[in-house]
Design a protein around this motif. Structure first.
Motif, PDB file in Angstrom:
ATOM      1  N   THR A 276      -3.928 -92.041  16.864  1.00  0.00           N
ATOM      2  CA  THR A 276      -3.931 -91.257  18.100  1.00  0.00           C
ATOM      3  C   THR A 276      -4.055 -92.118  19.356  1.00  0.00           C
ATOM      4  O   THR A 276      -3.874 -91.611  20.468  1.00  0.00           O
ATOM      5  N   GLU A 277      -4.355 -93.405  19.186  1.00  0.00           N
ATOM      6  CA  GLU A 277      -4.493 -94.289  20.338  1.00  0.00           C
ATOM      7  C   GLU A 277      -3.140 -94.549  21.002  1.00  0.00           C
ATOM      8  O   GLU A 277      -2.113 -94.655  20.322  1.00  0.00           O
ATOM      9  N   GLU A 278      -3.132 -94.683  22.309  1.00  0.00           N
ATOM     10  CA  GLU A 278      -1.890 -94.851  23.059  1.00  0.00           C
ATOM     11  C   GLU A 278      -1.150 -96.139  22.710  1.00  0.00           C
ATOM     12  O   GLU A 278       0.075 -96.216  22.850  1.00  0.00           O
ATOM     13  N   LEU A 279      -1.861 -97.171  22.254  1.00  0.00           N
ATOM     14  CA  LEU A 279      -1.242 -98.454  21.961  1.00  0.00           C
ATOM     15  C   LEU A 279      -0.596 -98.498  20.581  1.00  0.00           C
ATOM     16  O   LEU A 279       0.118 -99.439  20.253  1.00  0.00           O
ATOM     17  N   LYS A 280      -0.814 -97.493  19.757  1.00  0.00           N
ATOM     18  CA  LYS A 280      -0.267 -97.493  18.408  1.00  0.00           C
ATOM     19  C   LYS A 280       1.128 -96.872  18.374  1.00  0.00           C
ATOM     20  O   LYS A 280       1.481 -96.053  19.214  1.00  0.00           O
ATOM     21  N   GLY A 281       1.892 -97.276  17.346  1.00  0.00           N
ATOM     22  CA  GLY A 281       3.207 -96.683  17.154  1.00  0.00           C
ATOM     23  C   GLY A 281       4.344 -97.564  17.610  1.00  0.00           C
ATOM     24  O   GLY A 281       4.155 -98.635  18.187  1.00  0.00           O
ATOM     25  N   THR A 282       5.549 -97.086  17.366  1.00  0.00           N
ATOM     26  CA  THR A 282       6.761 -97.820  17.735  1.00  0.00           C
ATOM     27  C   THR A 282       7.027 -97.700  19.232  1.00  0.00           C
ATOM     28  O   THR A 282       6.455 -96.852  19.928  1.00  0.00           O
ATOM     29  N   ASP A 283       7.921 -98.558  19.716  1.00  0.00           N
ATOM     30  CA  ASP A 283       8.291 -98.492  21.134  1.00  0.00           C
ATOM     31  C   ASP A 283       8.918 -97.145  21.460  1.00  0.00           C
ATOM     32  O   ASP A 283       8.713 -96.606  22.563  1.00  0.00           O
ATOM     33  N   GLU A 284       9.680 -96.585  20.511  1.00  0.00           N
ATOM     34  CA  GLU A 284      10.311 -95.284  20.737  1.00  0.00           C
ATOM     35  C   GLU A 284       9.257 -94.199  20.957  1.00  0.00           C
ATOM     36  O   GLU A 284       9.397 -93.349  21.851  1.00  0.00           O
ATOM     37  N   LEU A 285       8.201 -94.219  20.154  1.00  0.00           N
ATOM     38  CA  LEU A 285       7.131 -93.233  20.298  1.00  0.00           C
ATOM     39  C   LEU A 285       6.397 -93.411  21.629  1.00  0.00           C
ATOM     40  O   LEU A 285       6.098 -92.425  22.323  1.00  0.00           O
ATOM     41  N   LYS A 286       6.119 -94.639  21.999  1.00  0.00           N
ATOM     42  CA  LYS A 286       5.406 -94.897  23.255  1.00  0.00           C
ATOM     43  C   LYS A 286       6.242 -94.467  24.462  1.00  0.00           C
ATOM     44  O   LYS A 286       5.720 -93.878  25.412  1.00  0.00           O
ATOM     45  N   ASP A 287       7.541 -94.777  24.414  1.00  0.00           N
ATOM     46  CA  ASP A 287       8.420 -94.391  25.525  1.00  0.00           C
ATOM     47  C   ASP A 287       8.559 -92.871  25.617  1.00  0.00           C
ATOM     48  O   ASP A 287       8.559 -92.300  26.723  1.00  0.00           O
ATOM     49  N   ALA A 288       8.677 -92.217  24.457  1.00  0.00           N
ATOM     50  CA  ALA A 288       8.781 -90.753  24.457  1.00  0.00           C
ATOM     51  C   ALA A 288       7.506 -90.135  25.010  1.00  0.00           C
ATOM     52  O   ALA A 288       7.552 -89.163  25.782  1.00  0.00           O
ATOM     53  N   ALA A 289       6.357 -90.691  24.638  1.00  0.00           N
ATOM     54  CA  ALA A 289       5.078 -90.180  25.137  1.00  0.00           C
ATOM     55  C   ALA A 289       4.993 -90.326  26.652  1.00  0.00           C
ATOM     56  O   ALA A 289       4.528 -89.412  27.353  1.00  0.00           O
ATOM     57  N   ALA A 290       5.456 -91.451  27.162  1.00  0.00           N
ATOM     58  CA  ALA A 290       5.418 -91.664  28.619  1.00  0.00           C
ATOM     59  C   ALA A 290       6.275 -90.639  29.348  1.00  0.00           C
ATOM     60  O   ALA A 290       5.873 -90.082  30.382  1.00  0.00           O
ATOM     61  N   MET A 291       7.462 -90.356  28.813  1.00  0.00           N
ATOM     62  CA  MET A 291       8.342 -89.370  29.447  1.00  0.00           C
ATOM     63  C   MET A 291       7.753 -87.968  29.385  1.00  0.00           C
ATOM     64  O   MET A 291       7.840 -87.201  30.348  1.00  0.00           O
ATOM     65  N   LEU A 292       7.131 -87.616  28.276  1.00  0.00           N
ATOM     66  CA  LEU A 292       6.567 -86.270  28.128  1.00  0.00           C
ATOM     67  C   LEU A 292       5.324 -86.090  29.007  1.00  0.00           C
ATOM     68  O   LEU A 292       5.064 -84.990  29.492  1.00  0.00           O
ATOM     69  N   ARG A 293       4.564 -87.156  29.217  1.00  0.00           N
ATOM     70  CA  ARG A 293       3.401 -87.054  30.111  1.00  0.00           C
ATOM     71  C   ARG A 293       3.837 -86.754  31.538  1.00  0.00           C
ATOM     72  O   ARG A 293       3.123 -86.081  32.293  1.00  0.00           O
ATOM     73  N   GLU A 294       5.013 -87.271  31.920  1.00  0.00           N
ATOM     74  CA  GLU A 294       5.520 -87.047  33.274  1.00  0.00           C
ATOM     75  C   GLU A 294       6.182 -85.680  33.430  1.00  0.00           C
ATOM     76  O   GLU A 294       6.368 -85.201  34.546  1.00  0.00           O
ATOM     77  N   ALA A 295       6.509 -85.047  32.324  1.00  0.00           N
ATOM     78  CA  ALA A 295       7.261 -83.786  32.376  1.00  0.00           C
ATOM     79  C   ALA A 295       6.332 -82.578  32.411  1.00  0.00           C
ATOM     80  O   ALA A 295       6.500 -81.621  31.644  1.00  0.00           O
ATOM     81  N   ASP A 296       5.369 -82.598  33.317  1.00  0.00           N
ATOM     82  CA  ASP A 296       4.407 -81.493  33.393  1.00  0.00           C
ATOM     83  C   ASP A 296       5.008 -80.234  34.015  1.00  0.00           C
ATOM     84  O   ASP A 296       4.364 -79.196  34.090  1.00  0.00           O
ATOM     85  N   TYR A 297       6.249 -80.312  34.450  1.00  0.00           N
ATOM     86  CA  TYR A 297       6.954 -79.147  35.000  1.00  0.00           C
ATOM     87  C   TYR A 297       7.584 -78.293  33.894  1.00  0.00           C
ATOM     88  O   TYR A 297       8.027 -77.185  34.145  1.00  0.00           O
ATOM     89  N   LEU A 298       7.635 -78.821  32.667  1.00  0.00           N
ATOM     90  CA  LEU A 298       8.203 -78.066  31.543  1.00  0.00           C
ATOM     91  C   LEU A 298       7.177 -77.086  30.978  1.00  0.00           C
ATOM     92  O   LEU A 298       5.961 -77.321  31.096  1.00  0.00           O
ATOM     93  N   PRO A 299       7.639 -75.996  30.346  1.00  0.00           N
ATOM     94  CA  PRO A 299       6.710 -75.010  29.771  1.00  0.00           C
ATOM     95  C   PRO A 299       6.132 -75.482  28.439  1.00  0.00           C
ATOM     96  O   PRO A 299       6.291 -74.855  27.393  1.00  0.00           O
ATOM     97  N   LEU A 300       5.450 -76.634  28.484  1.00  0.00           N
ATOM     98  CA  LEU A 300       4.776 -77.191  27.318  1.00  0.00           C
ATOM     99  C   LEU A 300       3.615 -78.052  27.790  1.00  0.00           C
ATOM    100  O   LEU A 300       3.547 -78.433  28.962  1.00  0.00           O
TER     101      LEU A 300
END
Length: 349
Positions: free
Chosen positions: A187-211
């Motif tokens: 669950t730590e932010e530093l764990k996982g592949t680059d794809e997972l980290k990049d996807a997480a960064a994009m989703l954190r910024e997408a607070d305008y979406l209904p999720l």
């Protein structure tokens, strides 16, 4: 909103074929009298099954074809035979606007290949994903995707899966702002592949979406009930799903063996029967049947090949719910919103 969803059914799909598919449609029709069906397959096999369910016949149109996709058939060959097979004809009914959704319990790879070629992916979607509901300890099930359609995914694919999965949760689970997590090794932010980290960064910024993006989750937390949508690549998702299904069977078989081991154990089982009946209902895959190909210009639902009539009926219920709630339009709206914000660099947040 569609008042009477018309479902095109590949009646030859699944381990049993017409007997299970027709019986499942009969159950679904008793639950919802507004449903209408197009059955595709061998008339000589489907006809007797329809005769056994007279209340269903008036709601069905039978389209004869003796050609069916084999369970082990390669997708490339299935595509070449799509126009004459029960599976391909059911999907083409959606493409031609003759049905609102297609349902099959047949070869998953062939179903995906035919559906993708016939319906094409939605604008803004690179790859469609296979999504399904998993049981949890929470108040609702959990949406998980991808479950095997794409073995390798980049960050953009994972973000698109999150958007599609959230629309599915809003439609089927009736959750206004679903909690979304990415499946990871920690669950730590530093764990996982680059794809997972990049996807997480994009989703954190997408607070305008209904999720609501809640970071990462691990495999042992999938059933806890603290997440509504789990996003992963198809390789990891398929392994996680099969592991969960195998564990459920292991637990139920182990309990059955333990309660049959002695007279005292059998007496204990008699006293605990109501609790174990509830457990069986919760773990029964037929109660969660109906995987959905999300991201296509049309609705296609995959029923488990071993599903019983009740499982087929539940898959039909999922299809009808998505038709009535215009899930394709919901996904398109969310994708347009995401692309607009990404293009403007996040302006207007």
């Amino acid at each position: 909103m569609v008042a009477s969803p018309r479902i095109a059914i590949d009646a030859m799909g699944g381990d049993v074929g017409p007997a299970t598919m027709v019986a499942g449609a009969a159950i679904a029709r008793r639950r919802d009298s507004s449903l209408v069906f197009d059955l595709y397959g061998d008339e000589s096999l489907i006809g007797p099954e329809l005769a056994a369910h007279p209340g269903l016949a008036s709601a069905c149109t039978l389209h004869h074809t003796a050609d069916a996709i084999e369970a082990s058939e390669k997708p490339s060959r299935a595509i070449r035979r799509a126009k004459t097979t029960s599976m391909g004809m059911a999907i083409n009914a959606v493409k031609d606007g003759k049905a609102h959704a297609a349902l099959s319990g047949g070869n998953t790879g062939a179903l995906m290949a035919i559906a993708k070629l016939a319906l094409r992916t939605m604008a803004g979607i690179d790859r469609p994903a296979l999504s399904a509901l998993l049981p949890t300890l929470g108040d609702t099930d959990c949406v998980m995707l991808d479950l095997g359609a794409n073995t390798e995914c980049d960050a953009q694919n994972l973000v698109q899966f999150a958007v599609m999965g959230s629309a599915y949760a809003r439609t089927v689970l009736e959750i206004d702002r679903p909690r979304v997590k990415l499946l990871n090794i920690g669950t730590e932010e530093l764990k996982g592949t680059d794809e997972l980290k990049d996807a997480a960064a994009m989703l954190r910024e997408a607070d305008y979406l209904p999720l609501r993006f809640d970071g990462f989750t691990e495999g042992d937390k999938l059933s806890r009930g603290d997440v509504d949508v789990v996003v992963t690549d198809g390789f990891s998702g398929n392994i996680a799903l099969k592991t969960a299904e195998g564990t459920a069977r292991f637990v139920t078989d182990l309990l059955r063996r333990a309660f049959e081991s002695s007279l005292r154990s059998k007496a204990g089982f008699a006293l605990s029967r109501p609790a174990f009946r509830l457990l069986k209902v919760h773990l029964d895959p037929n109660n969660h049947n109906g995987a959905v190909f999300l991201g296509l210009n049309g609705l296609v639902v995959k029923s488990h090949g071993s599903a019983n009539p009740k499982g087929v009926a539940n898959a039909i219920r999922v299809a009808a719910s998505m038709v009535r709630n215009d899930i394709t339009d919901k996904i398109a709206e969310d994708l347009d919103n995401f692309r607009a914000h990404a293009f403007n660099g996040g302006e207007g947040k």
